[in-house]
Design a protein around this motif. Structure first.
Motif, PDB file in Angstrom:
ATOM      1  N   LYS A   1     -74.616  10.108 -37.817  1.00  0.00           N
ATOM      2  CA  LYS A   1     -73.986  10.910 -36.775  1.00  0.00           C
ATOM      3  C   LYS A   1     -73.928  12.359 -37.233  1.00  0.00           C
ATOM      4  CE  LYS A   1     -69.929  11.142 -33.790  1.00  0.00           C
ATOM      5  NZ  LYS A   1     -68.598  10.568 -33.485  1.00  0.00           N
ATOM      6  N   ILE A   2     -74.556  13.244 -36.481  1.00  0.00           N
ATOM      7  CA  ILE A   2     -74.554  14.669 -36.795  1.00  0.00           C
ATOM      8  C   ILE A   2     -73.675  15.379 -35.771  1.00  0.00           C
ATOM      9  CG2 ILE A   2     -75.962  16.730 -37.149  1.00  0.00           C
ATOM     10  CD1 ILE A   2     -78.341  14.935 -37.655  1.00  0.00           C
ATOM     11  N   SER A   3     -72.685  16.112 -36.239  1.00  0.00           N
ATOM     12  CA  SER A   3     -71.766  16.803 -35.336  1.00  0.00           C
ATOM     13  C   SER A   3     -72.470  17.964 -34.634  1.00  0.00           C
ATOM     14  CB  SER A   3     -70.550  17.328 -36.104  1.00  0.00           C
ATOM     15  OG  SER A   3     -70.935  18.355 -37.004  1.00  0.00           O
ATOM     16  N   ARG A   4     -71.857  18.430 -33.563  1.00  0.00           N
ATOM     17  CA  ARG A   4     -72.427  19.549 -32.795  1.00  0.00           C
ATOM     18  C   ARG A   4     -72.564  20.788 -33.675  1.00  0.00           C
ATOM     19  NH1 ARG A   4     -70.097  23.797 -30.328  1.00  0.00           N
ATOM     20  NH2 ARG A   4     -71.228  24.817 -28.616  1.00  0.00           N
TER      21      ARG A   4
ATOM     22  N   LYS B   1     -63.235  22.878 -37.226  1.00  0.00           N
ATOM     23  CA  LYS B   1     -62.669  22.007 -36.184  1.00  0.00           C
ATOM     24  C   LYS B   1     -63.141  20.565 -36.368  1.00  0.00           C
ATOM     25  CE  LYS B   1     -63.089  23.726 -31.989  1.00  0.00           C
ATOM     26  NZ  LYS B   1     -63.675  24.552 -30.902  1.00  0.00           N
ATOM     27  N   ASP B   2     -64.443  20.397 -36.656  1.00  0.00           N
ATOM     28  CA  ASP B   2     -64.980  19.046 -36.872  1.00  0.00           C
ATOM     29  C   ASP B   2     -64.325  18.371 -38.074  1.00  0.00           C
ATOM     30  OD1 ASP B   2     -68.396  19.809 -35.847  1.00  0.00           O
ATOM     31  OD2 ASP B   2     -66.640  19.195 -34.705  1.00  0.00           O
ATOM     32  N   SER B   3     -64.119  19.140 -39.149  1.00  0.00           N
ATOM     33  CA  SER B   3     -63.479  18.594 -40.347  1.00  0.00           C
ATOM     34  C   SER B   3     -62.056  18.135 -40.046  1.00  0.00           C
ATOM     35  CB  SER B   3     -63.480  19.659 -41.451  1.00  0.00           C
ATOM     36  OG  SER B   3     -62.792  19.194 -42.590  1.00  0.00           O
ATOM     37  N   LEU B   4     -61.313  18.957 -39.284  1.00  0.00           N
ATOM     38  CA  LEU B   4     -59.935  18.601 -38.931  1.00  0.00           C
ATOM     39  C   LEU B   4     -59.897  17.364 -38.031  1.00  0.00           C
ATOM     40  CD1 LEU B   4     -58.467  22.165 -38.314  1.00  0.00           C
ATOM     41  CD2 LEU B   4     -57.767  20.581 -40.105  1.00  0.00           C
ATOM     42  N   LYS B   5     -60.858  17.254 -37.127  1.00  0.00           N
ATOM     43  CA  LYS B   5     -60.905  16.082 -36.239  1.00  0.00           C
ATOM     44  C   LYS B   5     -61.174  14.802 -37.040  1.00  0.00           C
ATOM     45  CE  LYS B   5     -62.357  18.649 -32.132  1.00  0.00           C
ATOM     46  NZ  LYS B   5     -63.496  18.981 -31.226  1.00  0.00           N
ATOM     47  N   ASN B   6     -62.041  14.906 -38.060  1.00  0.00           N
ATOM     48  CA  ASN B   6     -62.299  13.740 -38.924  1.00  0.00           C
ATOM     49  C   ASN B   6     -61.039  13.338 -39.687  1.00  0.00           C
ATOM     50  OD1 ASN B   6     -64.990  13.427 -38.239  1.00  0.00           O
ATOM     51  ND2 ASN B   6     -65.716  14.838 -39.810  1.00  0.00           N
ATOM     52  N   LYS B   7     -60.312  14.344 -40.191  1.00  0.00           N
ATOM     53  CA  LYS B   7     -59.048  14.062 -40.887  1.00  0.00           C
ATOM     54  C   LYS B   7     -58.044  13.413 -39.938  1.00  0.00           C
ATOM     55  CE  LYS B   7     -59.318  17.703 -44.392  1.00  0.00           C
ATOM     56  NZ  LYS B   7     -58.728  18.960 -44.906  1.00  0.00           N
ATOM     57  N   LYS B   8     -58.035  13.887 -38.698  1.00  0.00           N
ATOM     58  CA  LYS B   8     -57.109  13.333 -37.703  1.00  0.00           C
ATOM     59  C   LYS B   8     -57.384  11.842 -37.477  1.00  0.00           C
ATOM     60  CE  LYS B   8     -55.476  14.058 -32.962  1.00  0.00           C
ATOM     61  NZ  LYS B   8     -55.609  14.894 -31.738  1.00  0.00           N
ATOM     62  N   LYS B   9     -58.675  11.483 -37.405  1.00  0.00           N
ATOM     63  CA  LYS B   9     -59.035  10.073 -37.217  1.00  0.00           C
ATOM     64  C   LYS B   9     -58.547   9.219 -38.389  1.00  0.00           C
ATOM     65  CE  LYS B   9     -63.175  10.845 -34.391  1.00  0.00           C
ATOM     66  NZ  LYS B   9     -64.651  10.732 -34.344  1.00  0.00           N
TER      67      LYS B   9
ATOM     68  N   ILE C   1     -46.982  10.669 -42.221  1.00  0.00           N
ATOM     69  CA  ILE C   1     -48.287  10.753 -41.559  1.00  0.00           C
ATOM     70  C   ILE C   1     -48.185  11.580 -40.283  1.00  0.00           C
ATOM     71  CG2 ILE C   1     -50.100   9.412 -40.413  1.00  0.00           C
ATOM     72  CD1 ILE C   1     -49.456   7.126 -42.385  1.00  0.00           C
ATOM     73  N   MET C   2     -47.105  11.382 -39.519  1.00  0.00           N
ATOM     74  CA  MET C   2     -46.901  12.154 -38.296  1.00  0.00           C
ATOM     75  C   MET C   2     -46.798  13.645 -38.605  1.00  0.00           C
ATOM     76  SD  MET C   2     -46.994  10.304 -35.592  1.00  0.00           S
ATOM     77  CE  MET C   2     -46.150  11.329 -34.378  1.00  0.00           C
ATOM     78  N   ASN C   3     -46.153  13.948 -39.722  1.00  0.00           N
ATOM     79  CA  ASN C   3     -46.031  15.350 -40.139  1.00  0.00           C
ATOM     80  C   ASN C   3     -47.408  15.967 -40.427  1.00  0.00           C
ATOM     81  OD1 ASN C   3     -44.537  17.697 -40.931  1.00  0.00           O
ATOM     82  ND2 ASN C   3     -44.918  17.158 -43.061  1.00  0.00           N
ATOM     83  N   GLU C   4     -48.274  15.187 -41.094  1.00  0.00           N
ATOM     84  CA  GLU C   4     -49.625  15.655 -41.384  1.00  0.00           C
ATOM     85  C   GLU C   4     -50.434  15.820 -40.101  1.00  0.00           C
ATOM     86  OE1 GLU C   4     -50.229  16.753 -44.117  1.00  0.00           O
ATOM     87  OE2 GLU C   4     -48.937  15.735 -45.544  1.00  0.00           O
ATOM     88  N   LEU C   5     -50.245  14.886 -39.152  1.00  0.00           N
ATOM     89  CA  LEU C   5     -50.942  14.988 -37.871  1.00  0.00           C
ATOM     90  C   LEU C   5     -50.509  16.231 -37.112  1.00  0.00           C
ATOM     91  CD1 LEU C   5     -50.884  11.254 -36.734  1.00  0.00           C
ATOM     92  CD2 LEU C   5     -52.921  12.613 -37.187  1.00  0.00           C
ATOM     93  N   TYR C   6     -49.226  16.560 -37.219  1.00  0.00           N
ATOM     94  CA  TYR C   6     -48.716  17.773 -36.567  1.00  0.00           C
ATOM     95  C   TYR C   6     -49.378  19.014 -37.164  1.00  0.00           C
ATOM     96  CZ  TYR C   6     -45.536  21.602 -35.456  1.00  0.00           C
ATOM     97  OH  TYR C   6     -45.009  22.794 -35.051  1.00  0.00           O
ATOM     98  N   LYS C   7     -49.532  19.031 -38.500  1.00  0.00           N
ATOM     99  CA  LYS C   7     -50.180  20.170 -39.168  1.00  0.00           C
ATOM    100  C   LYS C   7     -51.638  20.297 -38.725  1.00  0.00           C
ATOM    101  CE  LYS C   7     -47.326  19.939 -43.358  1.00  0.00           C
ATOM    102  NZ  LYS C   7     -47.333  19.632 -44.811  1.00  0.00           N
ATOM    103  N   ILE C   8     -52.303  19.148 -38.596  1.00  0.00           N
ATOM    104  CA  ILE C   8     -53.704  19.171 -38.161  1.00  0.00           C
ATOM    105  C   ILE C   8     -53.811  19.775 -36.766  1.00  0.00           C
ATOM    106  CG2 ILE C   8     -55.649  17.710 -37.461  1.00  0.00           C
ATOM    107  CD1 ILE C   8     -54.940  15.836 -39.761  1.00  0.00           C
ATOM    108  N   GLU C   9     -52.911  19.352 -35.850  1.00  0.00           N
ATOM    109  CA  GLU C   9     -52.924  19.890 -34.493  1.00  0.00           C
ATOM    110  C   GLU C   9     -52.687  21.396 -34.487  1.00  0.00           C
ATOM    111  OE1 GLU C   9     -53.765  18.747 -31.646  1.00  0.00           O
ATOM    112  OE2 GLU C   9     -54.180  16.723 -32.346  1.00  0.00           O
ATOM    113  N   GLN C  10     -51.760  21.843 -35.332  1.00  0.00           N
ATOM    114  CA  GLN C  10     -51.477  23.279 -35.418  1.00  0.00           C
ATOM    115  C   GLN C  10     -52.708  24.043 -35.921  1.00  0.00           C
ATOM    116  OE1 GLN C  10     -48.609  25.098 -34.592  1.00  0.00           O
ATOM    117  NE2 GLN C  10     -48.100  23.206 -33.545  1.00  0.00           N
ATOM    118  N   ASN C  11     -53.378  23.488 -36.928  1.00  0.00           N
ATOM    119  CA  ASN C  11     -54.583  24.125 -37.473  1.00  0.00           C
ATOM    120  C   ASN C  11     -55.715  24.149 -36.446  1.00  0.00           C
ATOM    121  OD1 ASN C  11     -53.605  24.807 -40.031  1.00  0.00           O
ATOM    122  ND2 ASN C  11     -54.005  22.782 -40.836  1.00  0.00           N
ATOM    123  N   LEU C  12     -55.836  23.076 -35.661  1.00  0.00           N
ATOM    124  CA  LEU C  12     -56.837  23.038 -34.592  1.00  0.00           C
ATOM    125  C   LEU C  12     -56.563  24.114 -33.554  1.00  0.00           C
ATOM    126  CD1 LEU C  12     -57.392  19.202 -34.008  1.00  0.00           C
ATOM    127  CD2 LEU C  12     -59.155  20.873 -34.575  1.00  0.00           C
TER     128      LEU C  12
END
Length: 435
Positions: free
Chosen positions: A281-284, A387-395, A413-424
């Motif tokens: 799988k190659i990202s955009r 953005k792609d890297s953060l989305k992979n971390k989110k998964k 984990i929810m705290n980390e997900l919140y940080k990922i959303e903020q970074n996105l």
């Protein structure tokens, strides 16, 4: 030159350096040119799972004992500088490969010592790399010191002119690199009005932000505020700094990512007789990067390219781009696209990469592009790869959330997900502002 399918010696007419891992096992080679017309000056083995230059330190296996006995490590840039330092008695020195410094390299140093001296080249690339490496150490709560080489370019040059005693003197005078950066800010920014003083202090906040609200950061802030003549109450300045941190989520430490499981190896017979290689799988963003460097080979030699390559996650894509990077220095510009076509016909790379390369060649334009267009390309690609890297971390974190066994773990984990959303959101905002 006449037949792109013939073989030739990649490392011809070069001085060879075996590159070891921390145990002394050879992982690959670096070569240095001996003629002025040879490009690049340093040429490495192709990137692979074994030879990952950002996670190799030269020669760590020889320096480990000295690092422990001296209580500190000297981090330089390039094989010749490391050799020069060892030759002059500073055998607690290790060199990064180019300007790359990976998390594994940081861990190797951290396990040996927390007293680090940055001694990279005294040029624009070296200073840029030091800022980046300094930030990586600060996020691990290590405050590196800085060895000032001026007026010389690198440790080898310094030692050749002034000798080991003068170098030891520079080590003894070494200040924290973060203090070196804040002193530059204070020198370069005039602070005559209150508004100018506050603007200067905000720049200091940005440099000190990786230290968070530690006493080390707060003391430095108070010291800088006195130097620029701010008469505000120390508590008020401290509160301003905390508000700055809350408004800059991008300054938070990197996320701790759970290691991915080891890929299951198939039995040898199944590998040989089994079906074709599975699709990758190659990202955009990776597709855009491949297309860009195929159509515009000059992008491979741009100053920002090494930083972009570090953001590529897909190992096959990274291997393909590294192959093109090594290739561009070995052939003439007019031969580049014929070699790209040759790579499409062999079985070295997956079909998905060949398809992207085929589309890029079909839409090929040979017009040169301006420097500002190159910079815009790298700026956009950097955002998209981020953005792609953060989305992979989110998964990964979403999967961990489903498997969490306690309320405390779920909250973390929810705290980390919140940080990922903020970074996105920050990256999306940066993309919008650049348009």
């Amino acid at each position: 030159k006449k037949n792109p399918k013939t073989f030739y010696d990649t490392f011809r007419d070069r001085i060879m350096f075996p590159i070891w891992d921390q145990f002394g096992s050879i992982q690959g080679f670096t070569s240095r040119s001996i003629n002025n017309f040879q490009k690049p000056k340093y040429l490495n083995s192709p990137a692979s799972l074994v030879f990952d230059k950002k996670n190799l330190l030269y020669p760590l296996h020889l320096a480990k004992n000295s690092i422990r006995s001296n209580g500190h490590v000297i981090l330089c840039e390039g094989n010749m500088d490391a050799i020069a330092l060892h030759k002059n008695g500073f055998d607690n020195s290790v060199a990064i490969m180019g300007t790359a410094f990976g998390d594994q390299s940081l861990k190797l140093i951290k396990n040996t010592t927390t007293n680090v001296y940055l001694c990279l080249d005294n040029d624009a690339a070296g200073k840029k790399a030091m800022k980046k490496i300094n930030l990586q150490f600060l996020k691990s709560m290590i405050v590196p010191k800085f060895i000032d080489l001026s007026p010389y370019k690198d440790p080898d040059d310094f030692l050749s002119h002034l000798g080991p005693d003068a170098f030891q003197s520079r080590i003894d005078q070494g200040q924290a690199y973060i203090d070196h950066l804040t002193s530059i800010i204070l020198k370069e920014n005039t602070s005559e009005t209150s508004e100018e003083r506050l603007a200067t202090l905000n720049k200091v906040f940005e440099v000190l932000a990786p230290l968070g609200t530690t006493l080390s950061a707060l003391e430095r802030i108070m010291e800088c505020s006195k130097k620029i003549g701010l008469k505000s109450d120390p508590l008020q300045i401290g509160e301003s700094y905390k508000k700055f941190l809350l408004g800059n989520v991008k300054k938070t430490p990197p996320l701790e990512q759970r290691p991915l499981p080891e890929p299951q190896r198939k039995p040898l017979k199944q590998q040989v007789k089994g079906p074709a290689q599975p699709k990758i799988k190659i990202s955009r963003s990776e597709r855009l990067l491949i297309k860009g460097i195929i159509q515009r080979s000059e992008l491979l030699t741009h100053n920002d390219f090494a930083e972009i390559l570090d953001l590529v996650v897909n190992t096959e894509v990274k291997r393909y781009i590294s192959r093109l990077t090594n290739l561009i220095f070995e052939i003439e510009d007019k031969e580049y696209h014929s070699f790209v076509k040759t790579l499409m016909t062999g079985g070295e790379f997956p079909l998905e990469i060949k398809e992207v390369a085929g589309v890029a060649l079909y839409q090929l334009s040979l017009e040169r592009i301006e420097d500002k267009v190159k910079s815009r390309f790298f700026s956009d690609i950097k955002i998209e790869l981020g953005k792609d890297s953060l989305k992979n971390k989110k998964k990964l974190f979403m999967k961990s959330l489903k498997e969490s066994s306690s309320e405390e773990e779920s909250k973390a984990i929810m705290n980390e997900l919140y940080k990922i959303e903020q970074n996105l959101q920050n990256l999306k905002s940066k993309k919008f502002q650049s348009q």
